[in-house]
Design an enzyme around this catalytic site. Structure first.
Site, short mmCIF file in Angstrom:
data_model
loop_
_atom_site.label_atom_id
_atom_site.label_comp_id
_atom_site.label_asym_id
_atom_site.label_seq_id
_atom_site.Cartn_x
_atom_site.Cartn_y
_atom_site.Cartn_z
N ASP A 38 0.75 -1.26 -0.08
CA ASP A 38 0.12 -0.01 0.05
C ASP A 38 0.68 1.40 -0.09
O ASP A 38 0.40 2.22 0.48
CB ASP A 38 -0.77 -0.20 0.95
N ARG A 87 -16.68 -1.32 -1.34
CA ARG A 87 -16.20 -0.56 0.13
C ARG A 87 -16.62 -1.45 1.06
O ARG A 87 -15.93 -1.70 2.04
CB ARG A 87 -16.51 0.70 -0.12
N LYS A 122 -5.81 -4.30 -3.75
CA LYS A 122 -6.13 -4.51 -2.42
C LYS A 122 -7.53 -4.26 -2.24
O LYS A 122 -8.01 -3.16 -2.34
CB LYS A 122 -5.16 -3.50 -1.67
N ALA A 152 1.28 -0.21 9.65
CA ALA A 152 1.96 -1.41 10.30
C ALA A 152 0.88 -2.37 11.03
O ALA A 152 0.71 -3.78 10.73
CB ALA A 152 3.03 -1.09 11.33
N VAL A 154 -2.25 -2.35 10.86
CA VAL A 154 -3.48 -2.53 9.98
C VAL A 154 -3.24 -3.82 8.79
O VAL A 154 -3.11 -4.96 9.35
CB VAL A 154 -4.03 -1.37 9.33
#
EC number: 3.3.2.15
Length: 207
Positions: A38, A87, A122, A152, A154
């Site tokens: 990400d 979403r 993702k 980190a 998540v």
């Protein structure tokens, strides 16, 4: 309030700060894949400049090491402009998220994907969710995953847990990840070292 919070500057961990690892694995370039998690403009924008530059710089060092050692590189990136169905529950915690425009979606220049890299869309916290990452690992005979990126506690941590759950050895690079705060960062390291991964530094990967 949903969305990424304001982030106060903090110092990245050094080797002296790392928690004790229960596992005693060692990175093997013949077995490893690097996951750049990400590292899109939208996610890096909230980071203080110095923290962002350090994390990107360390991730770029690992990216170069991977290229020099024949280690495949995988990238996760959200698609942006997700509809309500795509979403899902993310919107209840993070709001509408990024737009599909390059100013949000692009991976930062220093880490831009190269031809032959694995590009994964993702959709949720885990890089494995609704992607072919596990199939690619198996097809290439790889059973180690080196993780750098954000955030980190998540997606990076959850992807590590998912790797572990599929008998892929995760290596969390402590100074090539960042978080909302020092407390969140340290929590992710401590959980990983005691429950699912090896926590190491950039120097331990590249030297």
């Amino acid at each position: 309030m949903t969305g990424i919070p304001s982030i106060v500057p903090y110092a990245l961990p050094t080797s002296r700060d790392l928690p004790a690892n229960l596992a005693q694995w060692h990175i093997d370039p013949e077995r490893a894949v690097l996951l750049v998690h990400d590292m899109q403009r939208y996610f890096l924008r909230p980071l203080p400049d110095a923290l962002r530059d350090q994390v990107v710089g360390n991730a770029a060092r690992i990216r170069q090491w991977a290229a020099d050692n024949g280690v495949p590189v995988a990238y996760t990136a959200q698609p942006g402009s997700m509809n309500e169905e795509q979403r899902g529950l993310l919107k209840d915690f993070w709001g509408p998220g990024m737009k599909a425009s390059p100013t949000d979606r692009e991976v930062v220049d220093a880490l831009a994907p190269q031809p032959g890299d694995w590009l994964l869309t993702k959709w949720r916290y885990s890089a494995f969710f609704n992607s072919d990452l596990l199939q690619r690992l198996h097809a290439s005979g790889r059973d180690q995953l080196i993780l750098c990126g954000v955030y980190a506690h998540v997606g990076v941590l959850i992807s590590s847990v998912d790797a572990y759950s599929n008998d892929i050895q995760p290596f969390l690079v402590a100074d090539a990840i960042a978080d909302f705060s020092k407390e969140h960062h340290w929590m992710a390291m401590e959980y990983a070292a005691s429950r699912c991964a090896m926590v190491i530094t950039t120097d331990e990967v590249v030297l």
